[in-house]
Design a protein around this motif. Structure first.
Motif, PDB file in Angstrom:
ATOM      1  N   SER A   1       0.844  -1.198   0.000  1.00 56.35           N
ATOM      2  CA  SER A   1       0.000   0.000   0.000  1.00 56.35           C
ATOM      3  C   SER A   1       0.877   1.244   0.000  1.00 56.35           C
ATOM      4  N   GLY A   2       1.935   1.216   0.799  1.00 58.79           N
ATOM      5  CA  GLY A   2       2.839   2.362   0.873  1.00 58.79           C
ATOM      6  C   GLY A   2       3.556   2.608  -0.446  1.00 58.79           C
ATOM      7  N   ASP A   3       3.838   1.511  -1.159  1.00 57.55           N
ATOM      8  CA  ASP A   3       4.536   1.603  -2.431  1.00 57.55           C
ATOM      9  C   ASP A   3       3.601   2.172  -3.500  1.00 57.55           C
ATOM     10  N   TYR A   4       2.310   1.853  -3.374  1.00 58.38           N
ATOM     11  CA  TYR A   4       1.351   2.150  -4.439  1.00 58.38           C
ATOM     12  C   TYR A   4       0.646   3.491  -4.263  1.00 58.38           C
ATOM     13  N   MET A   5       0.305   3.848  -3.002  1.00 59.36           N
ATOM     14  CA  MET A   5      -0.457   5.087  -2.781  1.00 59.36           C
ATOM     15  C   MET A   5       0.505   6.267  -2.871  1.00 59.36           C
ATOM     16  N   SER A   6       0.576   6.871  -4.052  1.00 60.66           N
ATOM     17  CA  SER A   6       1.528   7.954  -4.232  1.00 60.66           C
ATOM     18  C   SER A   6       0.877   9.274  -3.837  1.00 60.66           C
ATOM     19  N   ALA A   7       1.664  10.324  -3.857  1.00 57.48           N
ATOM     20  CA  ALA A   7       1.120  11.660  -3.586  1.00 57.48           C
ATOM     21  C   ALA A   7       0.063  11.995  -4.624  1.00 57.48           C
ATOM     22  N   ALA A   8       0.228  11.417  -5.847  1.00 60.66           N
ATOM     23  CA  ALA A   8      -0.766  11.670  -6.891  1.00 60.66           C
ATOM     24  C   ALA A   8      -2.126  11.135  -6.476  1.00 60.66           C
ATOM     25  N   SER A   9      -2.141   9.971  -5.780  1.00 65.56           N
ATOM     26  CA  SER A   9      -3.464   9.491  -5.374  1.00 65.56           C
ATOM     27  C   SER A   9      -3.996  10.286  -4.192  1.00 65.56           C
TER      28      SER A   9
ATOM     29  N   ALA B   1       8.791   7.411   0.104  1.00 63.05           N
ATOM     30  CA  ALA B   1       8.604   5.963   0.145  1.00 63.05           C
ATOM     31  C   ALA B   1       8.428   5.400  -1.254  1.00 63.05           C
ATOM     32  N   VAL B   2       7.646   6.071  -2.097  1.00 64.96           N
ATOM     33  CA  VAL B   2       7.441   5.584  -3.459  1.00 64.96           C
ATOM     34  C   VAL B   2       8.768   5.625  -4.218  1.00 64.96           C
ATOM     35  N   MET B   3       9.515   6.720  -4.059  1.00 59.99           N
ATOM     36  CA  MET B   3      10.806   6.840  -4.761  1.00 59.99           C
ATOM     37  C   MET B   3      11.798   5.774  -4.305  1.00 59.99           C
ATOM     38  N   ALA B   4      11.781   5.457  -3.001  1.00 56.54           N
ATOM     39  CA  ALA B   4      12.694   4.419  -2.512  1.00 56.54           C
ATOM     40  C   ALA B   4      12.374   3.088  -3.197  1.00 56.54           C
ATOM     41  N   GLY B   5      11.086   2.762  -3.323  1.00 54.40           N
ATOM     42  CA  GLY B   5      10.689   1.523  -3.993  1.00 54.40           C
ATOM     43  C   GLY B   5      11.125   1.509  -5.450  1.00 54.40           C
ATOM     44  N   LEU B   6      10.916   2.629  -6.133  1.00 51.37           N
ATOM     45  CA  LEU B   6      11.298   2.714  -7.546  1.00 51.37           C
ATOM     46  C   LEU B   6      12.803   2.567  -7.711  1.00 51.37           C
ATOM     47  N   THR B   7      13.561   3.213  -6.823  1.00 59.25           N
ATOM     48  CA  THR B   7      15.020   3.163  -6.921  1.00 59.25           C
ATOM     49  C   THR B   7      15.550   1.749  -6.702  1.00 59.25           C
ATOM     50  N   LEU B   8      15.005   1.063  -5.700  1.00 61.11           N
ATOM     51  CA  LEU B   8      15.473  -0.301  -5.442  1.00 61.11           C
ATOM     52  C   LEU B   8      15.157  -1.203  -6.637  1.00 61.11           C
TER      53      LEU B   8
END
Lengths: 512, 99
Positions: free
Chosen positions: A57-65, A340-347
């Motif tokens: 959920s943390g990975d998916y719910m971005s600031a855009a949502s 949090a979203v950026m950390a997921g994308l970077t990894l």
């Protein structure tokens, strides 16, 4: 109303620093437990289903949502609710079609699943193209959003904001790998869900806790139209194409798929999707309350006056109902969300560069633990630097379409091959490679020719391609090419390995 | 029993078939729920815009229902998989280890 938005408030900065301190503390702890590649990419498969559900959920719910959908409901009413449903419906399909087979066959990345039966070199390179393209488009949208948001929220300079996001997320991923990334995502999910819940309760308290009364006030101010479908769905085909992109795009997002390797087995993987669907569904059900309340209590004109897209609806509502401290808290949550979203994308980007390209293609799988870790960390720095640079390069550009494009590429380039490799014996290496490239190229070319770019951005009169999102065409093309090319180039090895892999796919015998 | 022999067991074929039957029926239900909603929106806005309360439109509970139905479909699958699928899979694995 008077607002302190856009000025650096001590409360907002205080909350943000507190969040960064806690998460960096966790990163320090995680760094001591991250010594091998498996620990770096998958947290040694030690995450439980419940934890992974929160992290997904943390990975998916971005600031855009969070900011985008509440803003859309505030400014256009019911259309925002329609949009929100599209973001949820991919989760059940992800569970039914690919999550467990993916968990049982893969190791670190979704490309492992393809490479299990297809020829290593071509398929790793092709899937890296599709994966990196998705991740980079998604990152640009996040980074530009971060810079703009932080400027609005804290009054920080754009470039400084992008750098701060970039450096903090780099610290999480570089030192703490998947363990730190997971915990950042869990904390962010809890903060976001908690923050939005408090905001919705405070908002409803203004209407005697009756949604009916809230809707009545919305209608009193903006007419019955606010509760009816408006301009979002003009043409059903367009709406279905966007729906397909959102639904199947989720099934091709490398940073989401990677999370299934952090749990010990398929059982925990499937449980994590139920938790994630529950948390994300709850979020999309209550976020319209925030949007509707903002349109009544704050007013559309004031919201639009601060940000044309309506992104500041939720923060403004927070300030009105809870004063500067609550505004500060909500701003810090929005910032944490981007991190949090950026950390997921970077990894995910780092694992593609290091595991899929360097270790599997260049070194042909012959790299020891020490070298794998070194390359993983190097790739992390590379991906983060690219994200920061692109964030600065795209300053001031309208990048809202990039999330739609990232989902279209994920649905067209990544998803068809992932599904076919699991269910279709005859898939050949050439078929898969052709399918990935067709999906990626057609999604990008078609979106360039679509009204999204031609009319909204380039301000042309008309667009050659009629649909705003190309997924219905590009995804179909990708499947067709995979099937035709596979029939033209029979691949005996792939068929044999498919049969062998079936026992592992369905019984988890020999899974890592 | 080696992997290849396990793959040829009738029980194994049956398991794979059952898994996909359940998965495809649930996927179809998700499709009907979501794309049905979108098609109604596309072809008959009036249906969704009709009032069910003083001002509340039918569309509001329907959009919430799309989310709740999606959640219950995932929940149903996990309950089925945790009970039926895992048990059948474990039986085959036990048979494999015994021989």
């Amino acid at each position: 109303m008077q607002t302190v938005l856009g000025q650096p408030t001590p409360v907002a900065i205080g909350f943000f620093i507190f969040f960064v301190m806690i998460t960096l503390g966790i990163t320090y702890y995680a760094a001591k437990k991250t010594k091998t590649a498996s620990e770096y990419y998958t947290a040694a498969r030690s995450i439980t289903g419940f934890q992974n559900g929160l992290a997904l959920s943390g990975d998916y719910m971005s600031a855009a949502s969070f900011l985008g959908i509440s803003g859309m409901v505030a400014l256009s009413g019911y259309d925002g609710m329609i949009y929100a449903t599209g973001w949820l419906v991919g989760w059940p399909v992800l569970l039914f079609l690919i999550a467990e087979p993916l968990r049982n066959i893969g190791k670190y990345t979704f490309a492992d699943v393809l490479a299990y039966r297809l020829e290593q070199k071509p398929i790793r390179i092709a899937s890296a193209v599709g994966g990196l393209l998705t991740l980079i488009l998604y990152s640009i949208a996040q980074m530009v959003g971060a810079g703009t948001l932080v400027k609005l929220l804290f009054g920080l300079n754009y470039e400084v904001a992008v750098l701060v996001v970039g450096i903090v997320m780099l610290a999480y991923v570089l030192f703490g790998g998947m363990i730190a990334t997971t915990w950042v995502q869990i904390i962010k999910a809890v903060l976001l869900l908690g923050g939005v819940t408090v905001l919705a309760i405070l908002a409803l308290s203004q209407f005697n806790f009756s949604p009916g009364q809230l809707y009545a006030s919305v209608v009193a101010d903006y007419g019955q139209k606010a509760l009816e479908p408006g301009g979002l769905i003009k043409n059903p085909l367009d709406a279905i194409s966007l729906g397909l992109a959102l639904m199947f795009g989720l099934l091709g997002l490398p940073h989401i798929l990677m999370r299934f390797y952090t749990v010990p087995d398929a059982k925990e993987a499937r449980k994590s999707i139920v938790y994630a669907t529950g948390f994300i569904g709850y979020f999309y059900i209550i976020i319209p309350i925030v949007g509707f309340a903002a349109s009544v209590l704050v007013g559309r004109d004031i919201i639009k006056g601060i940000d044309k897209g309506g992104n500041m609806a939720a923060p403004l509502l927070a300030e009105m109902l809870g004063g500067t401290p609550f505004l500060g808290f909500i701003c810090a949550v929005a910032f944490a969300t981007i991190l949090a979203v950026m950390a997921g994308l970077t990894l995910a980007g780092a694992s593609t560069l290091s595991h899929d390209i360097y270790v599997s293609v260049i070194k042909k799988g012959k790299a020891d633990e020490k070298e794998q870790m070194k390359v993983a960390k190097f790739a992390t720095v590379i991906f983060a630097s690219i994200a920061i640079l692109l964030g600065i390069m795209f300053k001031g550009q309208n990048v809202a379409f990039m999330v739609g494009l990232a989902f279209a590429v994920a649905a067209s380039a990544n998803f068809p091959t992932i599904l076919l490799t699991i269910v279709w014996k005859k898939l050949s290496t050439s078929g898969a490679v052709a399918s990935i490239l067709t999906g990626a190229i057609s999604a990008i070319v078609l979106i360039y020719l679509s009204p999204t770019i031609q009319i909204d951005i380039l301000k042309n009169e008309a667009a050659i391609f009629p649909l705003k999102n190309p997924a219905i065409v590009s995804m179909t093309l990708s499947f067709l090419v995979a099937i035709i090319v596979s029939y033209l180039t029979p691949d005996k090895i792939s068929e044999e390995k498919y049969e062998e892999g079936k026992v592992r796919t369905y019984l988890a015998v020999g899974s890592e | 029993m080696n992997m290849k022999e396990v793959g040829q067991l009738p029980e194994f074929h049956d398991l794979v078939k059952r898994r996909w039957t359940v998965a495809l029926v649930l996927t179809a239900l998700t499709f009907i729920t979501y794309y049905g909603f979108i098609l109604v929106l596309g072809y008959s806005k009036a249906t969704v815009a009709q009032k069910i309360g003083e001002v509340t439109t039918l569309g509001i509970p329907v959009a919430i229902a799309v989310i709740i139905i999606s959640f219950f479909l995932t929940l149903f699958y996990v309950i089925w998989a945790n009970n039926t699928y895992d048990r059948l899979a474990a039986e085959i694995v036990n048979k494999m280890k015994k021989d």
